[in-house]
Scaffold this motif. Structure first.
Motif, short mmCIF file in Angstrom:
data_model
loop_
_atom_site.label_atom_id
_atom_site.label_comp_id
_atom_site.label_asym_id
_atom_site.label_seq_id
_atom_site.Cartn_x
_atom_site.Cartn_y
_atom_site.Cartn_z
N ARG A 53 0.83 -1.21 0.00
CA ARG A 53 0.00 0.00 0.00
C ARG A 53 0.86 1.25 0.00
O ARG A 53 0.59 2.21 -0.75
CB ARG A 53 -0.93 0.01 1.21
N LEU A 54 1.92 1.25 0.81
CA LEU A 54 2.83 2.41 0.82
C LEU A 54 3.46 2.61 -0.56
O LEU A 54 3.55 3.74 -1.05
CB LEU A 54 3.91 2.21 1.88
N ALA A 55 3.87 1.53 -1.18
CA ALA A 55 4.48 1.62 -2.51
C ALA A 55 3.50 2.18 -3.54
O ALA A 55 3.89 2.96 -4.42
CB ALA A 55 5.00 0.25 -2.95
N GLU A 56 2.24 1.79 -3.44
CA GLU A 56 1.23 2.28 -4.38
C GLU A 56 1.03 3.79 -4.26
O GLU A 56 0.63 4.44 -5.22
CB GLU A 56 -0.10 1.57 -4.14
N GLN A 57 1.29 4.34 -3.08
CA GLN A 57 1.10 5.78 -2.86
C GLN A 57 2.23 6.63 -3.41
O GLN A 57 2.06 7.83 -3.59
CB GLN A 57 0.97 6.05 -1.36
N VAL A 58 3.37 6.02 -3.67
CA VAL A 58 4.54 6.77 -4.14
C VAL A 58 4.30 7.21 -5.57
O VAL A 58 4.07 6.39 -6.45
CB VAL A 58 5.83 5.92 -4.02
N ARG A 59 4.36 8.51 -5.81
CA ARG A 59 4.18 9.07 -7.14
C ARG A 59 5.54 9.26 -7.78
O ARG A 59 6.14 10.31 -7.71
CB ARG A 59 3.43 10.40 -7.07
N ALA A 60 6.03 8.16 -8.34
CA ALA A 60 7.34 8.17 -9.00
C ALA A 60 7.26 7.18 -10.15
O ALA A 60 6.34 6.38 -10.22
CB ALA A 60 8.43 7.78 -8.01
N GLY A 61 8.23 7.24 -11.00
CA GLY A 61 8.22 6.31 -12.11
C GLY A 61 9.43 6.43 -12.98
O GLY A 61 10.33 7.24 -12.72
N PRO A 62 9.48 5.64 -14.04
CA PRO A 62 10.66 5.61 -14.90
C PRO A 62 10.96 6.94 -15.58
O PRO A 62 12.11 7.22 -15.89
CB PRO A 62 10.34 4.53 -15.93
N ALA A 63 9.96 7.78 -15.77
CA ALA A 63 10.20 9.07 -16.42
C ALA A 63 10.73 10.11 -15.44
O ALA A 63 11.22 11.16 -15.85
CB ALA A 63 8.91 9.57 -17.07
N SER A 64 10.64 9.83 -14.14
CA SER A 64 11.10 10.77 -13.12
C SER A 64 12.61 10.65 -12.92
O SER A 64 13.19 9.58 -13.11
CB SER A 64 10.41 10.50 -11.79
N SER A 65 13.21 11.73 -12.48
CA SER A 65 14.64 11.69 -12.18
C SER A 65 14.87 10.89 -10.90
O SER A 65 13.94 10.73 -10.08
CB SER A 65 15.17 13.11 -11.97
N PRO A 66 16.08 10.38 -10.68
CA PRO A 66 16.36 9.68 -9.43
C PRO A 66 16.04 10.54 -8.20
O PRO A 66 15.47 10.04 -7.23
CB PRO A 66 17.85 9.35 -9.52
N LEU A 67 16.37 11.83 -8.26
CA LEU A 67 16.08 12.71 -7.14
C LEU A 67 14.57 12.83 -6.91
O LEU A 67 14.10 12.79 -5.77
CB LEU A 67 16.69 14.09 -7.36
N ALA A 68 13.80 12.95 -7.98
CA ALA A 68 12.34 13.04 -7.84
C ALA A 68 11.78 11.75 -7.23
O ALA A 68 10.85 11.80 -6.42
CB ALA A 68 11.70 13.31 -9.20
N ASN A 69 12.34 10.61 -7.60
CA ASN A 69 11.89 9.34 -7.02
C ASN A 69 12.19 9.28 -5.53
O ASN A 69 11.36 8.85 -4.73
CB ASN A 69 12.54 8.16 -7.75
N ILE A 70 13.38 9.72 -5.14
CA ILE A 70 13.74 9.76 -3.72
C ILE A 70 12.82 10.70 -2.97
O ILE A 70 12.31 10.38 -1.90
CB ILE A 70 15.22 10.17 -3.55
N GLU A 71 12.59 11.87 -3.53
CA GLU A 71 11.70 12.84 -2.88
C GLU A 71 10.29 12.28 -2.74
O GLU A 71 9.63 12.50 -1.72
CB GLU A 71 11.69 14.15 -3.66
N ALA A 72 9.82 11.53 -3.72
CA ALA A 72 8.48 10.94 -3.65
C ALA A 72 8.41 9.89 -2.54
O ALA A 72 7.43 9.84 -1.79
CB ALA A 72 8.10 10.32 -5.00
N LEU A 73 9.45 9.07 -2.43
CA LEU A 73 9.49 8.09 -1.34
C LEU A 73 9.55 8.78 0.02
O LEU A 73 8.82 8.42 0.95
CB LEU A 73 10.71 7.17 -1.50
N ASN A 74 10.41 9.78 0.13
CA ASN A 74 10.53 10.52 1.39
C ASN A 74 9.21 11.18 1.77
O ASN A 74 8.83 11.19 2.95
CB ASN A 74 11.63 11.57 1.29
N GLN A 75 8.52 11.74 0.78
CA GLN A 75 7.26 12.43 1.06
C GLN A 75 6.25 11.46 1.67
O GLN A 75 5.60 11.78 2.67
CB GLN A 75 6.72 13.06 -0.22
N ILE A 76 6.12 10.28 1.11
CA ILE A 76 5.15 9.30 1.64
C ILE A 76 5.58 8.80 3.00
O ILE A 76 4.81 8.83 3.96
CB ILE A 76 4.96 8.12 0.65
#
Length: 144
Positions: A53-76
């Protein structure tokens, strides 16, 4: 289904989970086997579902930068769900059991890293480009 195993069975189960190729090891499931040594009636599925469920909430993906993916994980994990270190009771054994950390949203660095890594792994399986290299945001001086 509840694990309900004696210590020898738990060791065999843990060994079976961890003798796989690295990329096929489910660290969360292995951590829940460890927790079953303290909680004999532990059922892993609800705790694994929380990670899903936590993973489903993360708004990140292959088109996002690595930093954006980290920020999305941190935000959740750290802003929305308020996972945090347990500085007041660092030695509390519950900080070491994944089920307790997921329930209390408190833990020590290794178990918080496990939550982070497993949420990222589940998200990556659903489209996150690569595993983030950073875990938790800086929350102050390190403990010695």
């Amino acid at each position: 289904m509840a694990i309900l195993m004696n210590q020898a069975d738990l060791i065999r189960r843990f060994r079976g989970l961890t003798e796989r190729e690295d990329e096929k090891i489910d660290l969360a499931e292995a951590a829940l086997v460890i927790a079953a040594s303290e909680y004999p009636e532990l059922t892993p599925e609800p705790w694994l579902a929380i990670l899903d469920r936590l993973a489903e909430q993360v708004r990140a993906g292959p088109a996002s930068s690595p930093l954006a993916n980290i920020e999305a994980l941190n935000q959740i994990l750290f802003e929305q769900e308020n996972f945090t270190g347990n500085d007041e009771e660092y030695d509390d054994p519950r900080n070491s059991f994944l089920n307790d950390v997921l329930e209390r949203k408190k833990g020590i660095p290794i178990t918080l890293s496990l939550v982070y890594t497993e949420v990222a792994r589940r998200r990556r399986q659903a489209g996150l480009r690569r595993q983030p290299r950073a875990c938790a945001p800086d929350r102050g001086p390190a403990r010695e």
